[in-house]
Scaffold this active site. Sequence first.
Site, PDB file in Angstrom:
ATOM      1  N   LYS A  74     -11.704  -0.930   6.979  1.00 28.08           N
ATOM      2  CA  LYS A  74     -10.837  -1.746   7.832  1.00 28.08           C
ATOM      3  C   LYS A  74     -11.230  -1.633   9.313  1.00 28.08           C
ATOM      4  O   LYS A  74     -11.034  -2.579  10.057  1.00 28.08           O
ATOM      5  CB  LYS A  74      -9.369  -1.353   7.657  1.00 28.08           C
TER       6      LYS A  74
ATOM      7  N   TRP B   9       0.842  -1.210   0.000  1.00 25.58           N
ATOM      8  CA  TRP B   9       0.000   0.000   0.000  1.00 25.58           C
ATOM      9  C   TRP B   9       0.869   1.249   0.000  1.00 25.58           C
ATOM     10  O   TRP B   9       0.596   2.213  -0.719  1.00 25.58           O
ATOM     11  CB  TRP B   9      -0.951   0.005   1.197  1.00 25.58           C
TER      12      TRP B   9
ATOM     13  N   ASP C 158      -1.507   7.373   5.910  1.00 27.90           N
ATOM     14  CA  ASP C 158      -2.568   6.433   5.567  1.00 27.90           C
ATOM     15  C   ASP C 158      -2.796   5.592   6.827  1.00 27.90           C
ATOM     16  O   ASP C 158      -1.939   4.797   7.210  1.00 27.90           O
ATOM     17  CB  ASP C 158      -2.101   5.554   4.392  1.00 27.90           C
TER      18      ASP C 158
END
Length: 357
Positions: free
Chosen positions: A191, A100, A167
Amino acid sequence: MKKVHVFNAGPCLLPQEVYDSAVEAIRNFAGTGVSVLSISHRTKEWDAVMDETRALWRELLNIPDEYEIIFLGGGASLEFLYVPMNFLEKKAAYLDTGVWAHKAFKEAKGLGNAVEIASSSDRNYTYIPKGYEIPSDADYFHITTNNTIYGTEIKEDIDSPVPLIADMSSDIMSRPVDVSKYAMIYGGAQKNVGPAGVAFCIIRKDALGKVSRYIPTMLDYRVHIDKLSMFNTPPVFSIYIMHETLKWIKSMGGVGAVHAMDVRKAETLYAEIDRNPLFTGTAEKEDRSIMNVCFVMAPGYEALQDEFFSFAKAHDIIGIKGHRSVGGFRASLYNACQQEDVEALVDCMKEFEKLHA
Ligand SMILES: *Cc1c(COP(=O)(O)O)cnc(C)c1O
């Protein structure tokens, strides 16, 4: 419904109360007689949800007044592009802690001068790089606080000489955060704070407006801030479920209280991984994530992997397959996962040990 223990990495398990209120809101939203799926987003009942959702964010994370909170479609992956579009002028610095993090870097590189200042790719991202230097001439420094795929986590709010952008898709609301250390925090809701379909952004307003490029309207954070996340039709249902999830976090005692529960769950599972001769953890101990616990069969027991998947499934344990890029097992212990779910997994590992050790 049958009781199963869900460890999915995302979309995540949500509390039963949230599922129940979702069902009610689909039938009859806020007593309006209209489903939340069909309500106009230009109504006072919907405005109230938007206002409360922002207020819950502010309260739960203690977000200072200089910060704006917006909700956007496109997931965390579109934020990878939004960030350089809105913040990158001369140079951006990125920390490469996994897939990511690298995808975020790729978008910045596509728009301008971006550098990865440190990486843990040499050992398949099983640790967080340390001792790197953040260039003082960077417009911002980008980090990924929790590496969902590898189970590593930056568990502190680091000091950065340049605006810090994080993030926090997979560890938001799992620990108290000092928001004032960041220029921006963002993530996909699915999430830990809701369903798929919405991303959250917490942005210090004075960090914006420093780039000279043309920013397409939909990619300009200032547009979404000005329009209170309703420049166009927002992801109404996803925001509603996020609202309900935040209410649940508050009812549990807030982020400090869920953090204590999250730490206990993680410690319970890591203790078993470290004790049980059949299994071994993959991440460096000091960088272990409290959200995603990654482990594999210990050397000598590798051939038992598929059998353990079947064994766990027979014990109603769902979603422990590791990401396809690393293999093995991953148990995601997001906020709605309970201590008893973790204990069910630990019992299953102990029983498996009795059969094979
Ligand atoms: C899942 C994940 C993403 C991608 O989120 P999408 O909403 O699917 O785009 C980005 N960053 C991290 C850390 C993630 O865990």
